[in-house]
Design an enzyme around this catalytic site. Structure first.
Site, PDB file in Angstrom:
ATOM      1  N   CYS A   1       0.843  -1.205   0.000  1.00 46.17           N
ATOM      2  CA  CYS A   1       0.000   0.000   0.000  1.00 46.17           C
ATOM      3  C   CYS A   1       0.872   1.247   0.000  1.00 46.17           C
ATOM      4  CB  CYS A   1      -0.900   0.035   1.233  1.00 46.17           C
ATOM      5  SG  CYS A   1      -2.063  -1.325   1.369  1.00 46.17           S
TER       6      CYS A   1
ATOM      7  N   ASP B   1      35.391  18.587  17.886  1.00 44.44           N
ATOM      8  CA  ASP B   1      35.767  19.980  18.069  1.00 44.44           C
ATOM      9  C   ASP B   1      36.165  20.147  19.540  1.00 44.44           C
ATOM     10  OD1 ASP B   1      35.873  22.841  17.610  1.00 44.44           O
ATOM     11  OD2 ASP B   1      33.980  22.951  18.691  1.00 44.44           O
TER      12      ASP B   1
END
Length: 752
Positions: free
Chosen positions: A31, A438
């Site tokens: 579907c 970082d």
């Protein structure tokens, strides 16, 4: 309609918008393929994707050509529905799902009630008077009333040359019932040929009952996978108290506008993002920050939707409402992630799209082969085996295998403060073998604090008074490091004095006068400019601070150095442990920072990192990611700033810190709400467990059909006379879908 994203196609100068819509009335993976195909073929649509487990679709379309109603009509034309132009589409979907669940529950109960005596008659009372007629009367309402939806949906699909699971069910049960009806009224047709006139009313009725039961259990399980969304939505109140012309009024959350003044009382949930205007309280922000301790809120401080007020009362001005609040963004990210498709799911969708026609072909081939080589009972066996093939070959388990695992995995991540934007990152994260971190705001707190303060006083000088003067100087300074001294002074309980004069010295620091004496706070250059001499002991102290990556600030008067202050961006308490955990997994961990070599080296040492690079530009970070990728590594980038966004976009898996910039969070595929690096190993573990779950689901879905279809076709009959009963096939098919969903739900209780 839901929140949307706008993009511009520069080659055609078209403005595209990306919307997410709930899809109603889908019953299987095929579907979803049909709806996706209808949306993609609609005029003005650039791309679309439908998720069966999530019952939703995202569509990217040209707003000048296509409208939401056009999309809805395209979906309705093939027998489904798209929820558009409503205030709360999620609520509409939940209500539709609730009604659908109640409807399935009703027809399942009655189907089981009526099918049970049919089974008893078919298995034990076949010779009783009028047995076939009684079975037919009991099976008819099961097949054509409680099972009518299978026939209706199959007809809708057939009108457009499509087929799905409903087609298989309608064909198998319809043929079985009609064949049995013929045998009931005209048994002599078979008796004249020396063949028993078998009936299969019990098979037709039980297939409908079992498939309905499977759908009922599946719907209940699927609703559990959306629990995280409902929990997040439950954090926002439905109504708020707003001050209008000095009068308190109650408004719905949708009616709140930017600039409204909202009253928050003890125990209230905060409705929207805003700024406190009056009053004070402590607010539980654990859903945003992950921190258990309530945060004090007073005038000019921000509050966020979904957080919970404690004992105090205050008023705040609404600044972000509706889809702009942090809570709304979190909900949107979780919804989009649960609705996104993992790469493996795209392959599964293609398989589901061709699966039903292939099965119908196998069923026809089975019928023909039995008719040619089936002997005396050729037609009976041909019909029985072809019907059984149609019943057992349901693609539901295949269609649910990936999306249910992804939905549960994303929800599990949200519960652990890991927001996952798309399924691809969740599927890929377990392959990561290189992580780039970082420094500022990722490994470190991202906020400078006073770590050391050493007084250098002569006899008669009072540190308490000098601390107040230092506080007063820094409170007027605009230098970023001054805030660290101000915060430290407040924590020490210092109060300010009234300075006689204050001035700023560019690139050096600040100076002020108090009670006729001049005071300075600044760097070494400012101290040298004023010819202040320091002892060897102080010089060694400063050298030690700088070796530990601390910035040194000097406090002095015209004659003497009064204090040496060490300020640093402290490493987070959990960073070293998280990095060690990643390294123990065999992952290479790197640190990239724009800071100087000395600071980078000191932070790397504290964090337990051997690989780091200092003084890098944003473009250098992206180039570093690319270099590792060229070496064959799967790279994850973790950052929090705008300067990290280029590297985040380049990385295979991008992770933003929740307290970082909006741009970093927009680019990244994952966001750690707590900004705690311990969440990274958790995210990788979650990825591993989710991928294992997907593989288990796909194995069982495929192996079920690989074994089941040949057995249904009668491959064992020449060996031992075994033919699979359609009734047993229906039960097995229903249980396969339930087992896949149940296996996915185990993720909710996994330890990550």
């Amino acid at each position: 309609m839901s929140s949307n994203t706008v993009s511009l196609d520069k080659t055609r100068n078209r403005k595209y918008i990306r919307d997410t819509f709930p899809v109603l009335e889908m019953s299987c993976a095929a579907c979803a393929v049909s709806v996706e195909s209808a949306l993609k073929s609609a005029t003005g649509v650039k791309d679309a994707s439908v998720n069966f487990a999530n019952q939703s679709a995202w569509v990217e379309y040209d707003t000048e050509i296509a409208k939401p109603l056009d999309l809805q009509n395209a979906v309705r034309s093939i027998g489904y529905d798209l929820v558009v132009d409503v205030e709360d589409p999620q609520a509409v979907k939940e209500e539709a799902r609730r009604r659908y669940y109640e409807e399935i529950k009703h027809r399942t109960i009655w189907s089981l009630i009526l099918a049970t005596p049919v089974v008893i008659i078919g298995m034990f009372l076949m010779r009783m008077p009028y047995a076939n007629y009684v079975s037919m009367m009991l099976a008819a309402p099961v097949v054509f009333y409680f099972g009518r939806f299978f026939f209706i949906n199959a007809w809708k699909q057939a009108r457009f040359g499509k087929a799905n699971m409903d087609t298989l069910v309608a064909l198998s049960t319809g043929i079985a019932f009609l064949f049995s009806t013929f045998n009931t009224f005209f048994p002599e047709f078979w008796h004249a040929r020396g063949v028993e006139a078998h009936v299969y009313f019990e098979a037709a009725a039980v297939v409908i009952a079992f498939i309905s039961l499977g759908k009922l259990l599946e719907e209940k399980a699927k609703s559990n996978t959306s629990a995280s969304i409902r929990k997040l939505m439950g954090l926002q109140p439905k109504t708020v108290s707003v001050i209008v012309d000095g009068v308190e009024q109650e408004r719905t959350i949708s009616a709140v506008k930017v600039g409204d003044i909202i009253i928050v009382r003890p125990g209230d949930k905060i409705a929207v993002d805003g700024m406190v205007t009056s009053g004070s309280s402590f607010v539980d922000e654990s859903m945003i920050s992950g921190e258990p301790l309530p945060v004090e809120k007073k005038a000019d401080e921000k509050v966020f939707a979904g957080t919970v007020n404690q004992k105090g009362s205050f008023q705040f001005e609404a600044q972000k409402v509706g889809g702009d609040t942090i809570l709304a963004h979190i909900i949107k990210m979780v919804q989009e992630a649960q609705g996104s498709k993992a790469p493996v799911q795209r392959l599964v969708d293609k398989i589901a799209g061709i699966f039903v026609p292939v099965v119908m072909g196998i069923s026809v081939a089975t019928f023909v082969i039995w008719m040619l080589f089936g002997g005396d009972n050729a037609f009976t066996h041909a019909l029985l085996t072809s019907v059984t093939v149609l019943v057992i070959a349901c693609p539901c388990a295949l269609g649910l295998a990936t999306p249910t695992a992804i939905m549960v995995g994303v929800g599990k991540g949200a519960e652990n403060n890991i927001l996952i934007k798309d399924a691809e990152s969740l599927e890929l994260a377990h392959k990561v073998n290189a992580i780039i971190l970082d420094k500022t705001g990722t490994i470190t707190e991202g906020k400078p604090v006073v770590t050391d303060l050493t007084w250098n006083l002569r006899k008669g000088q009072e540190s308490a008074l000098l601390q107040r003067i230092l506080y007063s100087l820094e409170a007027l300074s605009e230098h970023p490091l001054a805030e660290a001294v101000v915060s430290w002074s407040k924590e020490e309980g210092a109060t300010r004095v009234k300075l006689d004069r204050f001035g700023s010295i560019t690139g050096r620091g600040v100076e002020a006068a108090f009670n006729g004496e001049q005071y300075f706070v600044g760097n070494k250059r400012l101290m040298d400019d004023n010819h202040i001499k320091v002892s060897t002991q102080i010089t060694e102290l400063v050298t030690g601070l700088q070796a530990r990556a601390k910035t040194v600030v000097y406090f002095f008067n015209r004659n003497d150095l009064l204090a040496v202050i060490g300020i640093a961006d402290r490493i987070k308490g959990t960073s070293a442990m998280a990095i060690k955990t990643l390294q123990e997994k065999g992952i290479d961990v790197y640190m990239l920072t724009g800071d100087n070599e000395q600071t980078a080296k000191a932070i790397a040492k504290q964090a337990g990192l051997k690989q780091y690079t200092a003084e890098v530009l944003p473009s250098d970070k992206a180039a570093f990611v690319k270099r590792l990728q060229q070496e064959g590594k799967v790279v994850a980038m973790v950052g929090d700033g705008i300067n990290d966004s280029q590297a985040l976009a380049q990385a295979d898996v991008s992770i933003a810190m929740g307290k970082g910039s909006d741009i970093a969070m927009d680019v990244a595929k994952m966001t750690l709400i707590t900004s705690d690096l311990q969440s990274i190993p958790k995210a990788l573990n979650l990825s591993t467990k989710t991928v294992i779950c997907i593989r288990q689901n796909l194995f069982w879905a495929f192996i079920y059909n690989v074994i089941g279809i040949p057995m249904a076709a009668g491959i064992l009959y020449p060996l031992n006379g075994f033919l699979l009963d359609p009734m047993i096939a229906g039960a097995a098919m229903a249980l396969s879908s339930v087992s896949v969903v149940a296996n996915s739900l185990r993720l909710r209780y996994a330890n990550i």
